[in-house]
Motif scaffolding. Structure first.
Motif, PDB file in Angstrom:
ATOM      1  N   TYR A 114       0.827  -1.212   0.000  1.00  0.00           N
ATOM      2  CA  TYR A 114       0.000   0.000   0.000  1.00  0.00           C
ATOM      3  C   TYR A 114       0.859   1.259   0.000  1.00  0.00           C
ATOM      4  O   TYR A 114       0.660   2.157  -0.784  1.00  0.00           O
ATOM      5  CB  TYR A 114      -0.924   0.015   1.219  1.00  0.00           C
ATOM      6  CG  TYR A 114      -1.611   1.353   1.408  1.00  0.00           C
ATOM      7  CD1 TYR A 114      -2.590   1.762   0.520  1.00  0.00           C
ATOM      8  CD2 TYR A 114      -1.250   2.201   2.445  1.00  0.00           C
ATOM      9  CE1 TYR A 114      -3.207   2.992   0.658  1.00  0.00           C
ATOM     10  CE2 TYR A 114      -1.858   3.430   2.594  1.00  0.00           C
ATOM     11  CZ  TYR A 114      -2.839   3.819   1.705  1.00  0.00           C
ATOM     12  OH  TYR A 114      -3.422   5.043   1.841  1.00  0.00           O
ATOM     13  N   SER A 115       1.830   1.317   0.893  1.00  0.00           N
ATOM     14  CA  SER A 115       2.636   2.536   0.937  1.00  0.00           C
ATOM     15  C   SER A 115       4.099   2.255   1.230  1.00  0.00           C
ATOM     16  O   SER A 115       4.877   3.161   1.436  1.00  0.00           O
ATOM     17  CB  SER A 115       2.091   3.478   2.014  1.00  0.00           C
ATOM     18  OG  SER A 115       2.168   2.865   3.280  1.00  0.00           O
ATOM     19  N   ARG A 167       2.960   2.389  -8.620  1.00  0.00           N
ATOM     20  CA  ARG A 167       2.037   2.295  -7.481  1.00  0.00           C
ATOM     21  C   ARG A 167       2.765   2.606  -6.177  1.00  0.00           C
ATOM     22  O   ARG A 167       2.257   3.336  -5.320  1.00  0.00           O
ATOM     23  CB  ARG A 167       1.427   0.891  -7.419  1.00  0.00           C
ATOM     24  CG  ARG A 167       0.470   0.676  -6.241  1.00  0.00           C
ATOM     25  CD  ARG A 167      -0.073  -0.741  -6.224  1.00  0.00           C
ATOM     26  NE  ARG A 167       0.996  -1.723  -6.055  1.00  0.00           N
ATOM     27  CZ  ARG A 167       0.792  -3.042  -6.132  1.00  0.00           C
ATOM     28  NH1 ARG A 167      -0.409  -3.513  -6.396  1.00  0.00           N
ATOM     29  NH2 ARG A 167       1.798  -3.873  -5.954  1.00  0.00           N
ATOM     30  N   GLY A 193       3.503   6.348  -6.052  1.00  0.00           N
ATOM     31  CA  GLY A 193       2.269   7.103  -5.842  1.00  0.00           C
ATOM     32  C   GLY A 193       1.784   7.019  -4.413  1.00  0.00           C
ATOM     33  O   GLY A 193       1.386   8.022  -3.813  1.00  0.00           O
ATOM     34  N   ASN A 194       1.826   5.827  -3.841  1.00  0.00           N
ATOM     35  CA  ASN A 194       1.400   5.663  -2.460  1.00  0.00           C
ATOM     36  C   ASN A 194       2.349   6.352  -1.499  1.00  0.00           C
ATOM     37  O   ASN A 194       1.933   6.947  -0.499  1.00  0.00           O
ATOM     38  CB  ASN A 194       1.304   4.178  -2.120  1.00  0.00           C
ATOM     39  CG  ASN A 194       0.114   3.505  -2.781  1.00  0.00           C
ATOM     40  OD1 ASN A 194      -0.904   4.137  -3.010  1.00  0.00           O
ATOM     41  ND2 ASN A 194       0.245   2.242  -3.098  1.00  0.00           N
ATOM     42  N   TYR A 253       4.121   9.018  -2.068  1.00  0.00           N
ATOM     43  CA  TYR A 253       3.948  10.469  -2.155  1.00  0.00           C
ATOM     44  C   TYR A 253       2.751  10.955  -1.342  1.00  0.00           C
ATOM     45  O   TYR A 253       2.637  12.141  -1.036  1.00  0.00           O
ATOM     46  CB  TYR A 253       3.774  10.900  -3.613  1.00  0.00           C
ATOM     47  CG  TYR A 253       5.050  10.838  -4.424  1.00  0.00           C
ATOM     48  CD1 TYR A 253       6.290  11.070  -3.838  1.00  0.00           C
ATOM     49  CD2 TYR A 253       5.014  10.534  -5.777  1.00  0.00           C
ATOM     50  CE1 TYR A 253       7.450  11.002  -4.582  1.00  0.00           C
ATOM     51  CE2 TYR A 253       6.176  10.471  -6.530  1.00  0.00           C
ATOM     52  CZ  TYR A 253       7.395  10.708  -5.930  1.00  0.00           C
ATOM     53  OH  TYR A 253       8.554  10.654  -6.664  1.00  0.00           O
ATOM     54  N   SER A 254       1.866  10.048  -0.993  1.00  0.00           N
ATOM     55  CA  SER A 254       0.709  10.436  -0.184  1.00  0.00           C
ATOM     56  C   SER A 254       1.026  10.459   1.307  1.00  0.00           C
ATOM     57  O   SER A 254       0.195  10.875   2.112  1.00  0.00           O
ATOM     58  CB  SER A 254      -0.459   9.468  -0.435  1.00  0.00           C
ATOM     59  OG  SER A 254      -0.187   8.188   0.131  1.00  0.00           O
ATOM     60  N   ARG A 255       2.231  10.021   1.661  1.00  0.00           N
ATOM     61  CA  ARG A 255       2.604   9.955   3.068  1.00  0.00           C
ATOM     62  C   ARG A 255       3.355  11.215   3.486  1.00  0.00           C
ATOM     63  O   ARG A 255       4.303  11.629   2.834  1.00  0.00           O
ATOM     64  CB  ARG A 255       3.508   8.735   3.317  1.00  0.00           C
ATOM     65  CG  ARG A 255       2.935   7.409   2.834  1.00  0.00           C
ATOM     66  CD  ARG A 255       1.807   6.957   3.701  1.00  0.00           C
ATOM     67  NE  ARG A 255       2.223   6.706   5.071  1.00  0.00           N
ATOM     68  CZ  ARG A 255       1.914   5.614   5.745  1.00  0.00           C
ATOM     69  NH1 ARG A 255       1.221   4.655   5.177  1.00  0.00           N
ATOM     70  NH2 ARG A 255       2.296   5.479   6.993  1.00  0.00           N
ATOM     71  N   ASP A 256       2.961  11.799   4.601  1.00  0.00           N
ATOM     72  CA  ASP A 256       3.638  12.998   5.105  1.00  0.00           C
ATOM     73  C   ASP A 256       5.106  12.723   5.411  1.00  0.00           C
ATOM     74  O   ASP A 256       5.959  13.594   5.248  1.00  0.00           O
ATOM     75  CB  ASP A 256       2.956  13.517   6.367  1.00  0.00           C
ATOM     76  CG  ASP A 256       1.607  14.146   6.087  1.00  0.00           C
ATOM     77  OD1 ASP A 256       1.361  14.492   4.916  1.00  0.00           O
ATOM     78  OD2 ASP A 256       0.817  14.289   7.023  1.00  0.00           O
ATOM     79  N   THR A 307       6.621  13.038   1.783  1.00  0.00           N
ATOM     80  CA  THR A 307       6.394  14.253   1.007  1.00  0.00           C
ATOM     81  C   THR A 307       6.863  15.511   1.722  1.00  0.00           C
ATOM     82  O   THR A 307       7.344  16.442   1.087  1.00  0.00           O
ATOM     83  CB  THR A 307       4.901  14.401   0.655  1.00  0.00           C
ATOM     84  OG1 THR A 307       4.124  14.386   1.864  1.00  0.00           O
ATOM     85  CG2 THR A 307       4.444  13.288  -0.254  1.00  0.00           C
TER      86      THR A 307
END
Length: 231
Positions: A151-152, A197, A200-201, A203-206, A209
């Motif tokens: 997922y991440s 994937r 992308g996942n 980059y959604s994590r603080d 990013t």
């Protein structure tokens, strides 16, 4: 170069150890520069200690990254990683060791292949094939993970771990480097769905990013390479 002083406002008996992480500074003298190894250690400490990053001080003329832990100077990145995992352990600090041992080496040659490819003064299809082969190997590994395991992160944990801290800064450079796009017309192939994937996942994590290498710093770092390629 700048270093980060990490402190804690907890009771005296429960204070965090005094840690100073010296990393390469960016062009503004404040942000982290284009150094995947500096970013790697910064991410590990961010994940370990979260909001306990409290101050920044310039330290020119040094050779980062290195770290002081209770006054002891540590200079080897791999040993620093192991040391932090041992000294900042549960229950007070999260465990960041990779769940899957294979994730520690997944993608470990991508950055070397990328550097050899992008810094070569002439287009070289063999070097490009070598980079794509390394990315394909990582993609195969990522696609083999269960959906909830990728997922991440790379290794099947709910949070980013040391394997991610090592790989993500390097993979980010490959993805955003204008030198590769402008002079080699190269981007990570869309067929590598696991890699895209994963990025992308992430980059959604603080954790990634807010502390990731800014694209502008990467471009500044590769400016000399661009000059050589442009001749």
């Amino acid at each position: 170069v700048f270093f980060l002083t990490m402190t804690d406002t907890a009771a005296e008996e429960d204070k965090d150890p005094d840690i100073e992480l010296f990393v390469k500074a960016g062009s503004d003298g404040e942000s982290i520069g284009n150094c995947p190894f500096s970013q790697r250690l910064f991410m590990i400490l961010w994940l370990k200690r979260r909001n306990r990053l409290t101050s920044t001080t310039l330290a020119p003329g040094t050779h980062p990254p290195f770290l002081t832990f209770q006054g002891e100077v540590l200079t080897d990145v791999n040993k620093i990683e192991e040391y932090l995992e041992a000294m900042l352990a549960p229950p007070k600090y999260p465990k960041l060791a990779a769940k899957n041992r294979e994730s520690n080496t997944a993608g470990n040659d991508i950055f070397a292949k990328f550097s050899a490819y992008v810094k070569n003064t002439r287009p070289d299809k063999n070097r490009e094939k070598g980079l794509n082969k390394a990315l394909a190997k990582l993609d195969e590994y990522l696609m083999g993970l269960l959906p909830d395991e990728s997922y991440s992160q790379i290794s099947g944990r709910d949070e980013l771990d040391v394997a991610d801290c090592n790989l993500l800064p390097k993979l980010h450079v490959v993805k955003v480097t204008l030198v590769a796009k402008k002079y080699r017309n190269y981007d990570i192939p869309s067929e590598f769905k696991g890699v895209w994937r994963y990025l992308g996942n992430a980059y959604s994590r603080d954790e990634f990013t807010t502390r990731a290498q800014l694209t502008v710093e990467i471009e500044i770092a590769y400016k000399d390479v661009a000059k050589r390629l442009g001749k």
